[in-house]
Design a protein around this motif. Sequence first.
Motif, PDB file in Angstrom:
ATOM      1  N   ALA A 211       0.843  -1.196   0.000  1.00 62.72           N
ATOM      2  CA  ALA A 211       0.000   0.000   0.000  1.00 62.72           C
ATOM      3  C   ALA A 211       0.878   1.246   0.000  1.00 62.72           C
ATOM      4  N   MET A 212       0.636   2.150  -0.947  1.00 66.56           N
ATOM      5  CA  MET A 212       1.443   3.370  -1.013  1.00 66.56           C
ATOM      6  C   MET A 212       0.600   4.632  -0.883  1.00 66.56           C
ATOM      7  N   ALA A 213      -0.726   4.490  -0.885  1.00 67.72           N
ATOM      8  CA  ALA A 213      -1.608   5.643  -0.680  1.00 67.72           C
ATOM      9  C   ALA A 213      -2.970   5.126  -0.245  1.00 67.72           C
ATOM     10  N   PHE A 214      -3.640   5.912   0.596  1.00 67.61           N
ATOM     11  CA  PHE A 214      -5.005   5.553   0.986  1.00 67.61           C
ATOM     12  C   PHE A 214      -5.751   6.799   1.453  1.00 67.61           C
ATOM     13  N   SER A 215      -7.058   6.715   1.381  1.00 68.90           N
ATOM     14  CA  SER A 215      -7.905   7.826   1.777  1.00 68.90           C
ATOM     15  C   SER A 215      -9.291   7.281   2.114  1.00 68.90           C
ATOM     16  N   LYS A 216     -10.107   8.127   2.750  1.00 76.17           N
ATOM     17  CA  LYS A 216     -11.453   7.697   3.149  1.00 76.17           C
ATOM     18  C   LYS A 216     -12.457   8.811   2.901  1.00 76.17           C
ATOM     19  N   THR A 217     -13.686   8.423   2.544  1.00 80.18           N
ATOM     20  CA  THR A 217     -14.775   9.370   2.409  1.00 80.18           C
ATOM     21  C   THR A 217     -16.032   8.773   3.021  1.00 80.18           C
ATOM     22  N   LEU A 218     -17.041   9.614   3.255  1.00 79.17           N
ATOM     23  CA  LEU A 218     -18.285   9.179   3.884  1.00 79.17           C
ATOM     24  C   LEU A 218     -19.467   9.447   2.962  1.00 79.17           C
ATOM     25  N   ILE A 219     -20.399   8.512   2.960  1.00 78.15           N
ATOM     26  CA  ILE A 219     -21.673   8.685   2.266  1.00 78.15           C
ATOM     27  C   ILE A 219     -22.763   8.678   3.332  1.00 78.15           C
ATOM     28  N   ASP A 220     -23.511   9.757   3.438  1.00 75.98           N
ATOM     29  CA  ASP A 220     -24.522   9.859   4.490  1.00 75.98           C
ATOM     30  C   ASP A 220     -25.619   8.812   4.338  1.00 75.98           C
ATOM     31  N   GLU A 221     -26.083   8.624   3.115  1.00 74.17           N
ATOM     32  CA  GLU A 221     -27.203   7.698   2.899  1.00 74.17           C
ATOM     33  C   GLU A 221     -27.251   7.270   1.442  1.00 74.17           C
ATOM     34  N   LEU A 222     -27.625   6.014   1.234  1.00 74.28           N
ATOM     35  CA  LEU A 222     -27.759   5.492  -0.124  1.00 74.28           C
ATOM     36  C   LEU A 222     -29.015   4.631  -0.169  1.00 74.28           C
ATOM     37  N   GLY A 223     -29.988   5.065  -0.969  1.00 70.87           N
ATOM     38  CA  GLY A 223     -31.265   4.371  -1.037  1.00 70.87           C
ATOM     39  C   GLY A 223     -31.177   3.037  -1.746  1.00 70.87           C
ATOM     40  N   ASP A 224     -32.257   2.271  -1.666  1.00 71.89           N
ATOM     41  CA  ASP A 224     -32.280   0.946  -2.290  1.00 71.89           C
ATOM     42  C   ASP A 224     -32.103   1.067  -3.806  1.00 71.89           C
ATOM     43  N   ASN A 225     -31.207   0.216  -4.315  1.00 72.22           N
ATOM     44  CA  ASN A 225     -30.893   0.158  -5.744  1.00 72.22           C
ATOM     45  C   ASN A 225     -30.403   1.493  -6.306  1.00 72.22           C
ATOM     46  N   GLN A 226     -29.808   2.330  -5.467  1.00 72.68           N
ATOM     47  CA  GLN A 226     -29.265   3.598  -5.923  1.00 72.68           C
ATOM     48  C   GLN A 226     -27.749   3.522  -6.044  1.00 72.68           C
ATOM     49  N   SER A 227     -27.189   4.465  -6.819  1.00 73.08           N
ATOM     50  CA  SER A 227     -25.738   4.571  -6.998  1.00 73.08           C
ATOM     51  C   SER A 227     -25.316   6.009  -6.751  1.00 73.08           C
ATOM     52  N   ILE A 228     -24.039   6.183  -6.362  1.00 73.55           N
ATOM     53  CA  ILE A 228     -23.522   7.521  -6.132  1.00 73.55           C
ATOM     54  C   ILE A 228     -22.044   7.553  -6.523  1.00 73.55           C
ATOM     55  N   PRO A 229     -21.615   8.598  -7.255  1.00 74.19           N
ATOM     56  CA  PRO A 229     -20.188   8.705  -7.608  1.00 74.19           C
ATOM     57  C   PRO A 229     -19.372   9.202  -6.407  1.00 74.19           C
ATOM     58  N   ILE A 230     -18.154   8.717  -6.296  1.00 73.45           N
ATOM     59  CA  ILE A 230     -17.245   9.163  -5.236  1.00 73.45           C
ATOM     60  C   ILE A 230     -15.890   9.475  -5.844  1.00 73.45           C
ATOM     61  N   THR A 231     -15.135  10.330  -5.159  1.00 74.49           N
ATOM     62  CA  THR A 231     -13.822  10.755  -5.651  1.00 74.49           C
ATOM     63  C   THR A 231     -12.831  10.800  -4.495  1.00 74.49           C
TER      64      THR A 231
END
Length: 253
Positions: A211-231
């Motif tokens: 491992a040479m890099a890592f990061s974390k993000t949070l998603i407050d809520e994700l509904g059923d059968n939904q998708s969300i882009p993250i960066t």
Amino acid sequence: PMSVWAKRRKIVYLGGAVLFLVLFIGLPLFNKFYTPASCFDNKQNQREYGVDCGGPCVKLCSSQFLNPLVVWARAIPVTKGVYNLLAYVQNPNLDGRVKKASYVFKIFDKKGVLISEKNGTTFLFPHSTSPVFEGGIVAGERLPAIVTFEFKEPLAWEKVDYKDLGLIVIQKTLSGENKSPRIDAVVQNRSTNTISRIEVTAIVYDTEDNAMAFSKTLIDELGDNQSIPITFTWPESFPKKSSRIEIIPLATP
């Protein structure tokens, strides 16, 4: 000699007195002081494997679970003198989880002198990997050489039915790793339930699979059968060429 009727009358009176004592004194005292067996009475009863654990209790006994495995713990520089920490923890138990586990990171220089330590809490889902992330750790001019991670107290295991939450990551792409690295991806909820407070950790590995890099993000809520882009982004280029990326989504309990 005492007649038969007198003897019977004496027995009836005695029986009545005993019944009175039982109903009006003994039973109230029993109800007042009797505590039914439970999983919180500090006793091993009701077919428990240990004190308040195993058997009908949700809490597992120490003999019923395997200790989590800390595969690795590392410090990676983000900018000069500032580091991100990550511990890669695996829970081998199929039906054991921990809702709250206290931990401590410790960072040492090459002489074994403590630079800094970071305390926190995390959770362990059954049969899954739980990356534990801490960001923005200031080391100043000292260079971290050794990072340790350990749980501070015995883990409170609970027995649960293993269930895949239905979170998956698709369309993972890494760009700009020689200048301003960036990962774009999509988190998808394939279940029929709304999932709240999702922690998503991204790990970038070099060609030696370190491992040479890592990061974390949070998603407050994700509904059923939904998708969300993250960066995920990093301010400086990676020190080595990447070979693969791993993105782990976990819903907090």
